[in-house]
Enzyme design. Structure first.
Site: not given
Ligand code: AMP
Length: 125
Positions: A39, A97, A105-106, A110, A112
């Protein structure tokens, strides 16, 4: 901003770009089904993200629509990464999440993987 897990897959999300090699990542493990990478903003000494290579918005999308091979490959890969990183004996935490209330957010599934210290109780705030 959090995402709606029911929306169609956005091929321009950041993890799709990582999978296409358009932006760099710090890879931990890769096979035909998954990519695991550190991350970018770690919240524990070990903070790895494991993502399927298929285009799935969320855990909900994945478990409803992915093949048994993709699901099996993904689950096995998460365990493999944890073992390879030496996390089984001290222990670790998995977190996914999903959607607004989950704080996703993404919009690409994924999981974690956190470890490297005692992680405390499950939910803060
Ligand atoms: P979520 O809130 O579960 O969607 O988590 C998204 C995660 O993606 C967060 O912990 C961010 O720090 C991580 N993240 C966002 N962009 C990148 C990236 N380019 N490389 C690695 N991790 C990322």
């Amino acid at each position: 901003m959090t995402i709606d897990p029911r929306k169609p897959y956005d091929p321009d999300n950041i993890f799709a770009k990582i999978l296409r090699g358009e932006i760099p990542n710090n890879t931990v493990y890769e096979d035909e089904h998954v990519l695991a990478f550190h991350d970018i903003a770690p919240q524990a000494p070990v903070h790895v993200l494991v993502i399927p290579k298929g285009a799935y918005v969320s855990w909900d999308d994945f478990t409803a629509n992915a093949s048994d091979a993709e699901i099996g490959g993904f689950i096995r890969a998460v365990g493999h990464v944890a073992r390879e990183m030496g996390l089984v004996e001290p222990g670790y935490r998995l977190l996914a999440n999903i959607g607004h209330d989950g704080g996703q957010e993404v919009p690409h599934l994924h999981v974690h993987l956190f470890g490297g210290k005692p992680l405390g109780r499950m939910i803060a705030g």
